[in-house]
Write a protein that holds these residues in place. Structure first.
Motif, PDB file in Angstrom:
ATOM      1  N   LEU A  59       0.753  -1.062  -0.149  1.00 43.11           N
ATOM      2  CA  LEU A  59      -0.034   0.118  -0.037  1.00 43.11           C
ATOM      3  C   LEU A  59       0.767   1.262   0.070  1.00 43.11           C
ATOM      4  N   GLY A  60       2.120   1.333   0.628  1.00 42.49           N
ATOM      5  CA  GLY A  60       2.677   2.128   0.610  1.00 42.49           C
ATOM      6  C   GLY A  60       3.458   2.600  -0.707  1.00 42.49           C
ATOM      7  N   ARG A  62       2.350   1.760  -3.413  1.00 47.43           N
ATOM      8  CA  ARG A  62       1.244   2.184  -4.260  1.00 47.43           C
ATOM      9  C   ARG A  62       1.004   3.806  -3.999  1.00 47.43           C
ATOM     10  N   ARG A  63       1.104   4.496  -2.738  1.00 42.69           N
ATOM     11  CA  ARG A  63       1.039   5.834  -2.581  1.00 42.69           C
ATOM     12  C   ARG A  63       2.207   6.340  -3.228  1.00 42.69           C
ATOM     13  N   VAL A 167       6.859   7.733   2.814  1.00 38.44           N
ATOM     14  CA  VAL A 167       5.463   7.611   3.058  1.00 38.44           C
ATOM     15  C   VAL A 167       4.794   7.864   4.017  1.00 38.44           C
ATOM     16  N   ASP A 170      -1.028   5.704   6.601  1.00 36.14           N
ATOM     17  CA  ASP A 170      -2.523   5.837   6.524  1.00 36.14           C
ATOM     18  C   ASP A 170      -3.027   5.015   7.017  1.00 36.14           C
TER      19      ASP A 170
END
Ligand code: AMP
Ligand code: MN
Ligand code: MN
Length: 361
Positions: A59-60, A62-63, A167, A170
């Motif tokens: 997910l990181g 992706r960010r 990053v 979230d």
């Protein structure tokens, strides 16, 4: 955990990552072109730390704008039901669909190439490989090692690498890393639960994730069939107070027929060792989980005095002083005979100092 006290019997304790290693990892990621292919891999039969660390990092990435990104693990593409609500699961592909020629491979919670199964070839094919892990027994495979045997979970290293990549946490990333940290610290009960672990948990919780809800889902929710299955398996537990040099052995076994009778999957058996190891009268606990006719995945735990990794290594497996395992062959009583004999052999050895329950994967 304290790496010095918990060093794997078969390997010297690894050094902590150097600044050069952190910088190499950051550069391997940031120098990739926009269409660079990254493959994330965690260990076979993934647990909360393996999957949580891998998906949280995914997910990181992706960010960061990484588009060609897959996450996978070897073997059956089956995510244990309690982990099926983890954020980032859409990154997962079955091992058979994993990119054959990735530019960069990143491994999570993998102590040795053998834990990568058929995906091990991706290490050779990729231009670079980063290994994030916290097993003292890490064999230093791959090119860039972010291995810290003092880290309570692989997610500790993931949080640090994400910070170096700029990053921010979230809620999705935080939930993944929280599940990983809670899994490997036994929900913040084991001795490896240092102030730094609680500080990391505080940073994760500050994103607004709900620890009660997450813990209930991950640790405290089972189908009724699992409750009945646990009843059967715990009901046949045997206590041998004289085994392990008088420190006591408690053991039980679960067959494929037990699983079928209650309609349960093999991963449902994983928490059982935690119930068996509660036994006050035994230092050593074992659960034999049938894998096939005459084949058992054996989990062993000790409260401190007995080094179960020595027993597991002697029987062809591995692990840590207080949490280890091996594959046993023959009938359940035959496998327990072998364990009993190894325990008797080791009982004459001098005991070790205090230690905590090392991460189990
Ligand atoms: P488990 O009982 O499956 O939670 O595993 C406890 C510890 O033993 C982990 O560190 C595993 O990596 C290790 N372990 C379990 N089974 C094996 C095996 N067959 N070979 C080597 N290490 C194992
Ligand atoms: Mn771990
Ligand atoms: Mn693990």
């Amino acid at each position: 955990m304290s790496g010095a006290l918990l060093a794997d019997v078969s390997q010297p304790a690894a050094e902590q990552p150097t600044e050069a290693e952190w910088a190499a990892a950051v550069s391997a990621i940031t120098r990739l072109p926009a269409d660079g292919r990254i493959l994330l891999i965690c260990h076979v039969n993934p647990d909360g730390d393996a999957l949580g660390s891998m998906l949280g990092f995914g997910l990181g990435l992706r960010r960061l704008g990484v588009r060609q990104l897959q996450a996978t693990f070897p073997g059956r593409p089956e995510v244990p039901e309690p982990l099926q609500a983890l954020p980032g699961l859409d990154l997962l592909v079955p091992a058979t669909a994993a990119e054959p020629d990735p530019d960069l491979v990143i491994c999570f919670d993998v102590a040795a190439v053998s834990r990568l199964g058929d995906l091990a070839d991706r290490l050779d094919r990729a231009d670079a490989a980063i290994v994030l892990d916290h097993h003292a027994s890490n064999t230093r495979f791959g090119g860039i090692h972010l291995v810290d045997p003092d880290a309570a979970a692989t997610s500790v290293l993931v949080e640090k690498l994400l910070a170096r990549l700029g990053v921010p946490l979230d809620q999705g990333i935080a939930e993944c890393l929280y599940v990983a940290l809670a899994t490997d610290t036994g929900s913040f009960r084991f001795d490896m639960t240092t102030p730094a672990v609680h500080e990391m948990a505080a940073r994760l919780l500050a994103t607004g994730i709900r620890p009660g809800e997450i813990s209930r889902r991950i640790f405290d929710t089972r189908p009724f069939g699992a409750v009945r299955l646990y009843g059967d398996v715990l009901g046949r537990a045997q206590l041998e107070p004289l085994a392990a040099g008088g420190r006591g052995l408690v053991w039980t076994y679960a067959t494929l027929d037990d699983l079928a009778r209650h309609g349960q999957r093999p991963y449902t058996l994983e928490p059982l060792i935690d119930s068996v190891r509660c036994t006050a009268e035994a230092d050593v606990s074992c659960v034999l989980k049938q894998v096939a006719e005459g084949e058992w995945a054996v989990s062993m735990r000790s409260k401190g005095p007995t080094d179960v990794s020595r027993v597991a290594v002697a029987l062809g497996g591995g692990g840590h002083r207080l949490a280890a395992g091996f594959t046993g062959y023959g009938s359940a009583p035959e496998v327990v005979d072998a364990i009993r004999a190894e325990l008797a052999r080791g009982a004459t050895e001098v005991g070790h100092g205090p230690a905590d329950l090392q991460d189990q994967e």
